[in-house]
Write an enzyme that holds these catalytic residues in place. Structure first.
Site, PDB file in Angstrom:
ATOM      1  CG  ASP A  83      -5.618  -6.717   2.531  1.00 41.20           C
ATOM      2  OD1 ASP A  83      -6.770  -6.818   2.072  1.00 41.20           O
ATOM      3  OD2 ASP A  83      -4.854  -5.786   2.233  1.00 41.20           O
ATOM      4  CB  SER A  99      -0.881   0.018   1.254  1.00 39.54           C
ATOM      5  OG  SER A  99      -1.819  -1.016   1.211  1.00 39.54           O
ATOM      6  NE  ARG A 133      -2.379   4.777   0.450  1.00 45.47           N
ATOM      7  CZ  ARG A 133      -3.020   3.637   0.163  1.00 45.47           C
ATOM      8  NH1 ARG A 133      -2.357   2.631  -0.418  1.00 45.47           N
ATOM      9  NH2 ARG A 133      -4.303   3.491   0.421  1.00 45.47           N
ATOM     10  CB  SER A 189     -13.010   1.422   0.465  1.00 46.55           C
ATOM     11  OG  SER A 189     -12.023   1.438  -0.548  1.00 46.55           O
ATOM     12  CE  LYS A 211     -10.677  -6.544   0.352  1.00 46.39           C
ATOM     13  NZ  LYS A 211     -10.302  -5.132   0.292  1.00 46.39           N
ATOM     14  N   GLY A 242      -6.061  -3.766  -7.578  1.00 41.18           N
ATOM     15  CA  GLY A 242      -7.192  -2.884  -7.284  1.00 41.18           C
ATOM     16  C   GLY A 242      -6.695  -1.558  -6.739  1.00 41.18           C
ATOM     17  CD  GLN A 291      -8.163  -0.834  -3.061  1.00 37.68           C
ATOM     18  OE1 GLN A 291      -9.225  -1.033  -3.654  1.00 37.68           O
ATOM     19  NE2 GLN A 291      -7.244  -1.768  -2.941  1.00 37.68           N
ATOM     20  NE  ARG A 304      -3.223  -9.637   0.817  1.00 33.40           N
ATOM     21  CZ  ARG A 304      -2.038  -9.029   0.829  1.00 33.40           C
ATOM     22  NH1 ARG A 304      -0.974  -9.687   1.246  1.00 33.40           N
ATOM     23  NH2 ARG A 304      -1.893  -7.787   0.426  1.00 33.40           N
TER      24      ARG A 304
HETATM   25  C1  S3P Z   1      -5.665  -1.143   0.182  1.00 32.07           C
HETATM   26  C2  S3P Z   1      -6.876  -1.071   0.778  1.00 32.07           C
HETATM   27  C3  S3P Z   1      -7.678  -2.239   1.154  1.00 32.07           C
HETATM   28  C4  S3P Z   1      -6.906  -3.546   0.984  1.00 32.07           C
HETATM   29  C5  S3P Z   1      -6.053  -3.570  -0.224  1.00 32.07           C
HETATM   30  C6  S3P Z   1      -5.064  -2.428  -0.202  1.00 32.07           C
HETATM   31  C7  S3P Z   1      -4.922   0.116  -0.084  1.00 32.07           C
HETATM   32  O1  S3P Z   1      -8.837  -2.271   0.388  1.00 32.07           O
HETATM   33  O2  S3P Z   1      -7.790  -4.642   1.013  1.00 32.07           O
HETATM   34  O3  S3P Z   1      -5.349  -4.789  -0.298  1.00 32.07           O
HETATM   35  O4  S3P Z   1      -3.712   0.069  -0.339  1.00 32.07           O
HETATM   36  O5  S3P Z   1      -5.548   1.183  -0.023  1.00 32.07           O
HETATM   37  P1  S3P Z   1     -10.067  -1.269   0.643  1.00 32.07           P
HETATM   38  O6  S3P Z   1      -9.940  -0.143  -0.274  1.00 32.07           O
HETATM   39  O7  S3P Z   1     -11.265  -2.076   0.370  1.00 32.07           O
HETATM   40  O8  S3P Z   1      -9.955  -0.767   2.062  1.00 32.07           O
END
Ligand code: S3P
Length: 435
Positions: A318, A26, A30, A170, A345, A98, A172, A390
């Site tokens: 996760d 993550s 970023r 979320s 996921k 994602g 994301q 995972r």
């Molecule tokens: C992530 C947020 C999570 C997580 C994903 C990584 C991120 O999802 O499950 O593996 O880096 O922002 P959500 O956006 O559903 O919280």
């Protein structure tokens, strides 16, 4: 010779020693994206060179950003400034990620050019209205294909600030809105229904952006200029989690995970395992960057089944696959609820885990928003990862505690988040082979 796409794991061997897990996924995404629109050169140490982050780096390069590796784990991102990205010559492929696609949608919604975002088979099935809706409410033009990718993002939109209540917690979605908010005409506020990871808020501040947090409300205050900086990416707690559970259920000696990120929005698994009876000690390191880091010491523990407190689920979302393995090795029943997000996921993780556990002789029952698992003896057998990194890694850990060999099919996807997973397993003494 065809590349191996399976693991064969045998029980026995030792399970002890020290593990350095790769950088946080993550935080790495970023760092690349914010470094790209900063002024000056951002130096990143410990960037995760997994396929997901490499796809993000490749997309940014195609928009004119120079991103270079230097040695093992040091990277530089030559920022082009807030308005320096240029149109890529075709669709941008975010692979399996994602996070890559959703965060990028926020950044690209604010650019002067059109973009198209695509991904692999799994990513092309994932829900995108959750980002398209708020971005369009800001005046962006983000089109989906019946709610899924490809995302077609129109350029040249004037973005307006919004006050948005997210229907799902979320990180994301929150991050996509905050990235777009960098370019909006006023203070944008996002309110979350529950906690989600806060790496974006921390990193934006480190780049010099004013971000205010008031409970579940996060506001970004323009005008902004991002100033390049040095970033240390801690080890990924989500990768460490496989070794934490592996040690709890089968260590032959102490296991230490070094330099792991322990941001409390990520470490719900530690609280859950503590309730299950795990012997885990977290030793914080001196604060360095924007994220807390610690060494984590784990000993073999007698785990007992629990009803996982729903409040801890978002901070462990996760870690559900490996939590299921802890539950399979625990005494009694473990119940996970309030985890419906797992169905969207990289795979439907509730169904993928239920099938794998059943294949290894563990009794479990799927629920719409979770699962109940009765602890017992893990047997040998064959498990499909459903192309989900995972799921593959969780069953590799299960295999170390099984009665007979375990085969895991479709394991190449492990490279998206944990390149070097097999070597790390061999390092603690697990008997795993790529076949
Ligand atoms: C992530 C947020 C999570 C997580 C994903 C990584 C991120 O999802 O499950 O593996 O880096 O922002 P959500 O956006 O559903 O919280």
């Amino acid at each position: 010779m065809p590349a191996s796409n399976s693991y064969r794991i045998e029980q026995g061997g030792r399970w002890c020693g020290t593990v350095d897990v790769p950088g946080d996924k993550s935080i790495s995404h970023r760092a690349l994206m914010l470094g790209a629109i900063a002024e000056g050169t951002t130096r990143i140490r410990g960037l995760l060179a997994g396929e997901d982050c490499l796809a993000t780096a490749a997309a940014l390069r195609r928009m004119g950003v120079a991103i270079e590796p230097h040695g093992d784990d040091r990277w530089t991102v030559s920022g082009v400034g807030m308005h320096g990205l240029r149109a890529a010559d075709g669709a941008l492929d975010l692979g399996n990620s994602g996070t890559g696609m959703r965060l990028m949608s926020g950044l690209l919604a604010a650019q002067a050019f059109d973009s198209v975002l695509v991904g692999d088979e799994s990513l092309m099935q994932r829900p995108m209205l959750r980002v398209a809706r708020p971005l369009n409410a800001m005046g962006a033009s983000v089109e989906t294909d019946c709610g899924r990718p490809p995302l077609r993002i129109g350029g040249n939109c004037e973005l307006v600030a919004i006050d948005y209540s997210m229907p799902v917690a979320s990180a994301q979605v929150k991050s996509a809105i905050l990235f777009a908010a960098l370019y909006a005409n006023g203070v944008t506020t996002v309110t979350e229904p529950g906690v989600s990871r806060d790496h974006t808020e921390r990193m934006l501040r480190a780049f010099g952006v004013e971000v205010r947090v008031d409970g579940r409300r996060v506001s970004l205050v323009p005008p902004v200029r991002l100033q390049a900086l040095d970033i240390e990416v801690p080890g990924d707690f989500s990768s460490a989690a496989f070794f934490i559970v592996g040690a709890c259920i089968g260590a032959t000696g102490p296991v230490c995970l070094r330099n792991v990120g322990v941001n409390s929005t990520r470490t719900g698994l530690l609280g859950i395992l503590a309730e299950m009876g795990a012997q885990i000690r977290v030793e914080p390191k001196a604060p360095g960057g924007a994220e807390p880091v610690a060494d984590i010491y784990v000993e073999r523990s007698e785990l007992k089944g629990i009803h996982v407190p729903p409040a801890l689920v978002p901070n462990a979302i996760d870690e559900f696959p490996i939590l299921c393995i802890a539950a399979a090795a625990a005494e009694g029943e473990t119940l996970v609820t309030a985890a419906g997000e797992l169905r969207v996921k990289e795979s439907d993780r509730i169904s993928a885990m239920a099938r794998g556990l059943t294949a290894l002789g563990i009794s479990c029952e799927e629920r719409p928003d979770g699962m109940s698992i009765r602890g017992g003896q893990i047997c040998g057998g064959e498990v499909d990862s459903h192309d989900d990194h995972r799921i593959a890694m969780a069953f590799a850990v299960a295999g170390c505690n099984a009665l007979a060999p375990v085969m895991i099919r479709n394991t190449t996807n492990v490279a998206t988040s944990f390149p070097g997973f097999v070597d790390a397993m061999l390092g603690v003494g697990a008997r795993i082979a790529e076949v």
